[in-house]
Design a protein around this motif. Structure first.
Motif, short mmCIF file in Angstrom:
data_model
loop_
_atom_site.label_atom_id
_atom_site.label_comp_id
_atom_site.label_asym_id
_atom_site.label_seq_id
_atom_site.Cartn_x
_atom_site.Cartn_y
_atom_site.Cartn_z
N SER A 58 0.83 -1.22 0.00
CA SER A 58 0.00 0.00 0.00
C SER A 58 0.86 1.25 0.00
CB SER A 58 -0.93 0.01 1.21
OG SER A 58 -1.80 -1.09 1.17
N ASP A 94 -4.53 1.60 5.13
CA ASP A 94 -4.55 1.90 3.69
C ASP A 94 -5.34 3.16 3.41
OD1 ASP A 94 -3.19 -0.38 3.34
OD2 ASP A 94 -4.76 -1.48 2.27
N GLU A 143 -3.91 -4.07 -5.87
CA GLU A 143 -3.12 -4.59 -4.74
C GLU A 143 -3.77 -5.83 -4.16
OE1 GLU A 143 -2.40 -1.92 -1.38
OE2 GLU A 143 -2.12 -3.66 -0.07
MG LIG Z 1 -2.00 -2.99 1.97
#
Ligand SMILES: [Mg+2]
Ligand SMILES: Nc1nc2c(ncn2[C@@H]2O[C@H](COP(=O)(O)OP(=O)(O)OP(=O)(O)O)[C@@H](O)[C@H]2O)c(=O)[nH]1
Length: 323
Positions: A58, A94, A143
């Motif tokens: 992240s 995040d 991600e």
């Molecule tokens: Mg992450």
């Protein structure tokens, strides 16, 4: 045409948010939306970032967003939240970290859950990328924690797969999930300021040296980064761009997209089969009897009886059982 489609392709951010929610939660709507979004596919550069929990994905994504924005490109991010209760806390992290981008009209960030997925979430995530492409994102960052098969599968949508490794986490290469080393296009050694970074780079170099053939003739670069300080981010992005160019020029991009199309279509057929089977197992009296009231047969014999009702499934030659 689904009414949201036009709004999304003309850059309506709220419509995009609504479309993504429908894609995640409503299969019928998802299908109608896809109808409208699909013609816009293949326009964005899709970059997958994967690696163990806490590797710094992240933080890297956040840095890459800033870099890509400085080039005037728009970015969409899909972060598949880890389902593990041990890393669930990262979700909030995040959000906070990427918050600085949330008011930027050229950035769209979305988290999706991965709990209880059986291929279903995988497809929803894939379909979300089509929505982001239709919205006009130049770059899409995906991600995922590379722990489960569904996360690995999701990576087949990426034009470039970046594997994020860190020093000091035991033997990083040994502990990386089998298969993930194979699909990675670019290796990142993040937290490269920590002891063990040089050893990890050497280990990767050795592994690449021993490799006999390279997928799509691409020699995987190894990039050192410190995501917190932003070190190596420009190198990372350069490697991604070079890989993308290599894929385009060699025709590999088209080949990967064909493969993706094939897999997605087959997966949908599989899901339809599975639904048909479980519904018929509930409703068909003969099937119910065979499946529930027939303990004298072993499961293979029961399955054979069911298959007699599906003669078209026998693609194998001769009398070989399909089981
Ligand atoms: Mg992450
Ligand atoms: N020392 C150091 N710490 C880093 C670096 N990059 C990230 N971190 C830290 O590592 C921790 C995890 O970073 P994240 O970016 O949340 O990692 P992640 O891979 O997204 O984690 P999950 O989403 O939970 O899998 C955070 O505390 C970061 O500040 C780095 O280059 N060096």
């Amino acid at each position: 045409m689904h009414p949201l489609v036009h709004r999304v392709i003309t850059g309506d951010k709220r419509a995009l948010a609504r479309a993504l929610t429908l894609i995640e939660n409503d299969e019928a709507e998802r299908r109608a939306l896809l109808e409208g979004f699909y013609p816009y596919s293949g326009r964005a550069m899709v970059v997958g970032m994967t690696g163990s929990p806490g590797a710094g994905k992240s933080t890297l994504v956040d840095q890459v967003i800033a870099l890509v924005r400085s080039k005037g490109l728009s970015v969409g991010v899909v972060a598949v939240d880890p389902s593990s209760p041990f890393t669930g806390g990262a979700l909030l992290g995040d959000r906070v970290r990427m918050l600085r981008h949330s008011t930027d009209a050229g950035v769209y960030i979305r988290s999706v859950g991965s709990r209880g997925s059986l291929g279903g979430l995988g497809q929803a995530t894939r379909d979300m990328l089509y929505a982001l492409e239709a919205y006009g994102c130049d770059v899409i960052l995906l991600e995922t924690v590379g722990v489960g098969q569904s996360e690995l599968d999701v990576m087949t949508v990426a034009d470039t797969v970046v594997l994020v490794l860190t020093p000091g986490a035991g033997d990083a290469i040994q502990t990386a999930k089998a298969g993930i080393m194979e699909i990675a296009d670019v290796f990142v050694v993040n937290k490269s300021e920590l002891p063990g970074a040089d050893a990890l780079v050497r280990e990767l170099q050795l592994m690449l040296h021993d490799k006999r053939s390279f997928r799509e003739d691409w020699k995987n670069p190894i990039i050192r980064t410190n995501a917190v300080h932003g070190d190596g981010i420009a190198d990372l992005w350069l490697a991604v761009e070079q890989h993308h160019r290599h894929m385009e020029e060699g025709g590999h991009l088209l080949a990967r997209r064909r493969q993706r199309h094939r897999e997605e279509a087959l997966r949908l057929v599989e899901a339809a089969f599975a639904r048909y089977l479980s519904e018929r197992a509930e409703q068909d009296a003969d099937w119910r009897r065979a499946l529930l009231d027939n303990l004298a047969d072993n499961p293979y014999q029961t399955a054979e009886k069911i298959l007699e009702d599906l003669p078209w499934i026998r693609l194998r030659s001769g009398n070989d059982s399909v089981l």
